[in-house]
Write an enzyme that holds these catalytic residues in place. Structure first.
Site, mmCIF file in Angstrom:
data_model
loop_
_atom_site.group_PDB
_atom_site.id
_atom_site.type_symbol
_atom_site.label_atom_id
_atom_site.label_comp_id
_atom_site.label_asym_id
_atom_site.label_seq_id
_atom_site.Cartn_x
_atom_site.Cartn_y
_atom_site.Cartn_z
ATOM 1 N N GLU A 85 8.726 -8.667 -46.779
ATOM 2 C CA GLU A 85 9.527 -8.652 -48.014
ATOM 3 C C GLU A 85 10.840 -7.909 -47.795
ATOM 4 O O GLU A 85 11.898 -8.336 -48.254
ATOM 5 C CB GLU A 85 8.726 -7.973 -49.129
ATOM 6 C CG GLU A 85 7.493 -8.746 -49.542
ATOM 7 C CD GLU A 85 6.777 -8.135 -50.745
ATOM 8 O OE1 GLU A 85 5.935 -8.831 -51.309
ATOM 9 O OE2 GLU A 85 7.051 -6.975 -51.115
ATOM 10 N N HIS A 89 16.022 -8.857 -47.302
ATOM 11 C CA HIS A 89 17.302 -8.250 -47.712
ATOM 12 C C HIS A 89 18.240 -8.299 -46.508
ATOM 13 O O HIS A 89 18.167 -7.474 -45.598
ATOM 14 C CB HIS A 89 17.047 -6.826 -48.229
ATOM 15 C CG HIS A 89 16.249 -6.846 -49.504
ATOM 16 N ND1 HIS A 89 16.830 -6.757 -50.737
ATOM 17 C CD2 HIS A 89 14.929 -7.038 -49.716
ATOM 18 C CE1 HIS A 89 15.894 -6.874 -51.671
ATOM 19 N NE2 HIS A 89 14.723 -7.032 -51.079
ATOM 20 N N SER A 98 8.149 -3.682 -31.196
ATOM 21 C CA SER A 98 7.790 -4.998 -30.682
ATOM 22 C C SER A 98 6.309 -5.092 -30.355
ATOM 23 O O SER A 98 5.762 -4.204 -29.701
ATOM 24 C CB SER A 98 8.602 -5.280 -29.421
ATOM 25 O OG SER A 98 8.103 -6.422 -28.769
ATOM 26 N N GLY A 99 5.702 -6.174 -30.799
ATOM 27 C CA GLY A 99 4.313 -6.447 -30.426
ATOM 28 C C GLY A 99 4.220 -7.197 -29.110
ATOM 29 O O GLY A 99 3.136 -7.486 -28.617
ATOM 30 N N ASN A 184 24.258 0.088 -46.666
ATOM 31 C CA ASN A 184 25.221 0.861 -47.448
ATOM 32 C C ASN A 184 24.734 0.939 -48.899
ATOM 33 O O ASN A 184 23.750 0.287 -49.274
ATOM 34 C CB ASN A 184 26.640 0.300 -47.309
ATOM 35 C CG ASN A 184 26.771 -1.115 -47.835
ATOM 36 O OD1 ASN A 184 26.236 -1.443 -48.900
ATOM 37 N ND2 ASN A 184 27.473 -1.966 -47.098
ATOM 38 N N ARG A 186 25.825 -0.156 -51.696
ATOM 39 C CA ARG A 186 25.843 -1.374 -52.501
ATOM 40 C C ARG A 186 24.582 -2.198 -52.213
ATOM 41 O O ARG A 186 23.908 -2.674 -53.130
ATOM 42 C CB ARG A 186 27.098 -2.196 -52.158
ATOM 43 C CG ARG A 186 27.249 -3.398 -53.048
ATOM 44 C CD ARG A 186 28.471 -4.207 -52.683
ATOM 45 N NE ARG A 186 28.763 -5.191 -53.699
ATOM 46 C CZ ARG A 186 29.735 -6.087 -53.606
ATOM 47 N NH1 ARG A 186 30.515 -6.105 -52.531
ATOM 48 N NH2 ARG A 186 29.936 -6.963 -54.571
ATOM 49 N N ARG A 195 13.353 -3.995 -56.015
ATOM 50 C CA ARG A 195 12.087 -3.523 -55.451
ATOM 51 C C ARG A 195 11.516 -2.308 -56.161
ATOM 52 O O ARG A 195 10.634 -1.626 -55.620
ATOM 53 C CB ARG A 195 12.265 -3.229 -53.961
ATOM 54 C CG ARG A 195 12.713 -4.437 -53.142
ATOM 55 C CD ARG A 195 11.760 -5.618 -53.227
ATOM 56 N NE ARG A 195 12.201 -6.742 -52.404
ATOM 57 C CZ ARG A 195 11.541 -7.877 -52.254
ATOM 58 N NH1 ARG A 195 10.398 -8.079 -52.911
ATOM 59 N NH2 ARG A 195 12.004 -8.848 -51.494
HETATM 60 C C1 LIG Z 1 9.820 -9.619 -57.323
HETATM 61 C C2 LIG Z 1 10.298 -10.506 -56.209
HETATM 62 C C3 LIG Z 1 9.635 -11.675 -55.922
HETATM 63 C C4 LIG Z 1 10.078 -12.507 -54.877
HETATM 64 N N1 LIG Z 1 9.389 -13.653 -54.603
HETATM 65 C C5 LIG Z 1 9.813 -14.459 -53.594
HETATM 66 C C6 LIG Z 1 9.108 -15.663 -53.283
HETATM 67 O O1 LIG Z 1 8.109 -15.993 -53.898
HETATM 68 N N2 LIG Z 1 9.579 -16.425 -52.255
HETATM 69 C C7 LIG Z 1 10.697 -16.099 -51.542
HETATM 70 O O2 LIG Z 1 11.091 -16.822 -50.635
HETATM 71 N N3 LIG Z 1 11.381 -14.955 -51.828
HETATM 72 C C8 LIG Z 1 10.972 -14.142 -52.817
HETATM 73 N N4 LIG Z 1 11.657 -12.982 -53.088
HETATM 74 C C9 LIG Z 1 12.796 -12.621 -52.248
HETATM 75 C C10 LIG Z 1 14.134 -12.867 -52.960
HETATM 76 O O3 LIG Z 1 14.318 -14.235 -53.248
HETATM 77 C C11 LIG Z 1 15.301 -12.363 -52.091
HETATM 78 O O4 LIG Z 1 15.323 -13.059 -50.873
HETATM 79 C C12 LIG Z 1 15.196 -10.883 -51.786
HETATM 80 O O5 LIG Z 1 14.894 -10.153 -52.958
HETATM 81 C C13 LIG Z 1 16.506 -10.377 -51.185
HETATM 82 O O6 LIG Z 1 17.467 -10.304 -52.210
HETATM 83 P P1 LIG Z 1 19.007 -10.579 -51.923
HETATM 84 O O7 LIG Z 1 19.208 -11.965 -51.376
HETATM 85 O O8 LIG Z 1 19.742 -10.249 -53.198
HETATM 86 O O9 LIG Z 1 19.333 -9.452 -50.822
HETATM 87 P P2 LIG Z 1 20.329 -9.517 -49.596
HETATM 88 O O10 LIG Z 1 19.925 -10.587 -48.651
HETATM 89 O O11 LIG Z 1 20.428 -8.123 -49.058
HETATM 90 O O12 LIG Z 1 21.701 -9.952 -50.210
HETATM 91 C C14 LIG Z 1 22.458 -9.084 -51.049
HETATM 92 C C15 LIG Z 1 23.437 -9.939 -51.815
HETATM 93 O O13 LIG Z 1 24.358 -10.533 -50.894
HETATM 94 C C16 LIG Z 1 24.664 -11.849 -51.317
HETATM 95 N N5 LIG Z 1 24.213 -12.789 -50.281
HETATM 96 C C17 LIG Z 1 23.475 -12.498 -49.179
HETATM 97 N N6 LIG Z 1 23.286 -13.576 -48.445
HETATM 98 C C18 LIG Z 1 23.898 -14.597 -49.088
HETATM 99 C C19 LIG Z 1 24.026 -15.992 -48.825
HETATM 100 N N7 LIG Z 1 23.491 -16.573 -47.768
HETATM 101 N N8 LIG Z 1 24.716 -16.731 -49.698
HETATM 102 C C20 LIG Z 1 25.273 -16.174 -50.794
HETATM 103 N N9 LIG Z 1 25.177 -14.871 -51.111
HETATM 104 C C21 LIG Z 1 24.503 -14.093 -50.255
HETATM 105 C C22 LIG Z 1 23.956 -12.070 -52.640
HETATM 106 O O14 LIG Z 1 24.836 -11.704 -53.691
HETATM 107 C C23 LIG Z 1 22.808 -11.117 -52.564
HETATM 108 O O15 LIG Z 1 22.325 -10.713 -53.829
HETATM 109 C C24 LIG Z 1 11.224 -12.151 -54.123
HETATM 110 C C25 LIG Z 1 11.893 -10.972 -54.444
HETATM 111 C C26 LIG Z 1 11.451 -10.142 -55.455
HETATM 112 C C27 LIG Z 1 12.188 -8.868 -55.756
#
Ligand SMILES: Cc1cc2nc3c(=O)[nH]c(=O)nc-3n(C[C@H](O)[C@H](O)[C@H](O)COP(=O)(O)OP(=O)(O)OC[C@H]3O[C@@H](n4cnc5c(N)ncnc54)[C@H](O)[C@@H]3O)c2cc1C
Length: 241
Positions: A85, A89, A98-99, A184, A186, A195
């Site tokens: 999970e 991010h 590493s395994g 960082n 942000r 989370r």
């Molecule tokens: C409660 C919960 C349930 C979840 N359930 C699932 C699930 O069932 N299946 C699943 O696959 N995932 C699931 N996730 C994961 C979720 O979809 C995100 O992948 C994860 O929370 C990372 O968030 P993020 O993309 O905002 O973070 P980061 O990857 O750190 O990105 C931070 C920010 O950067 C920008 N960004 C980063 N990459 C891109 C990009 N490629 N394009 C455009 N903007 C970008 C966005 O603004 C993003 O918010 C879950 C998350 C949570 C919190």
């Protein structure tokens, strides 16, 4: 043939702040460069109230980039299912043990007695309630049994000369791993907004408890090092700018 090491079961997560260059002043400094140019360095600490107001304004209006000029490096020990999970991010840097290059240690996660076991409510907004003593005993017994059997298989394959990268495929997701992660503020706020489950949020999230246990410890370091930014994050509904 090596002797089978003793299995360790844990219910906690380790989060250590290894290194940080993170101060509220860095946010103010970065924001003021847009209006004051090179003179900003001298003015950063001039007026604390003004700095607080500026940080709050940046947070409220989601001017995010001034919150990027800082860095937190954490050492984390958590089960692999938490790392799966966590590593979603993407705006972070990771290095994990590493395994393939080392033998995995038999350290496994087992839910502690305070871990709520029953899921109620609808998808996306579940609540969790305490399990019965019978449910807790059932979980505990099954986790321990499966881990013992899996680790025995792992060891028997290693002892037979099978490569670590092949033998490890029988190990369960509750095996502990370790990593360095650097973020960082942000990105950290984005992580914390998703989370942790809090009532004062604009967009409530319902994370798995185990990753929340990691997030809570990271949040404590964020609060300690960047108190104004942290306060503004909370005051504005815990939305990442
Ligand atoms: C409660 C919960 C349930 C979840 N359930 C699932 C699930 O069932 N299946 C699943 O696959 N995932 C699931 N996730 C994961 C979720 O979809 C995100 O992948 C994860 O929370 C990372 O968030 P993020 O993309 O905002 O973070 P980061 O990857 O750190 O990105 C931070 C920010 O950067 C920008 N960004 C980063 N990459 C891109 C990009 N490629 N394009 C455009 N903007 C970008 C966005 O603004 C993003 O918010 C879950 C998350 C949570 C919190």
């Amino acid at each position: 043939m090596s002797a089978t090491p003793e299995l360790i079961f844990r219910s906690d997560m380790t989060v250590e702040l290894v290194r940080a260059a993170a101060r509220d002043e860095d946010v103010v400094f970065a924001a003021r460069v847009s209006t004051a140019g090179e003179q900003t360095l001298e003015t950063v600490n001039d007026d604390a109230a003004q700095s607080t107001g500026l940080i709050n304004f940046l947070m409220r209006d989601r001017h995010g980039s001034p919150f990027e000029h800082n860095s937190f490096t954490f050492y984390v020990q958590a089960p692999i299912f938490v790392f799966r999970e966590f590593m979603r991010h993407r705006i972070a840097s990771y290095n994990e043990e590493s395994g393939r290059y080392r033998e995995m240690r038999p350290v496994f996660y087992v839910p502690g007695p305070e871990r709520k076991l029953k899921q109620v409510g609808k998808a996306g907004a579940y609540r969790f309630e305490d399990g019965t003593p019978e449910q807790f005993a059932l979980v505990d017994e099954n986790v321990r049994e499966v881990c013992a059997a899996a680790f025995e298989s792992y060891q028997s394959m290693l002892n037979a000369g099978v490569a670590r990268e092949v033998a490890r495929i029988v190990l369960p997701l509750n095996l502990y791993s370790s990593m360095y992660v650097t973020m960082n503020a942000r990105s950290l706020m984005n992580f914390l907004s998703l989370r942790t489950a809090r009532e004062n949020t604009k967009f409530p999230s319902f994370p798995q408890r185990e990753i929340e246990m990691v997030a809570e410890q990271m949040e404590a370091e964020f609060e300690r090092l960047m108190p104004l930014t942290y306060a503004a994050f909370n005051a504005n509904g815990r939305v990442a700018p």
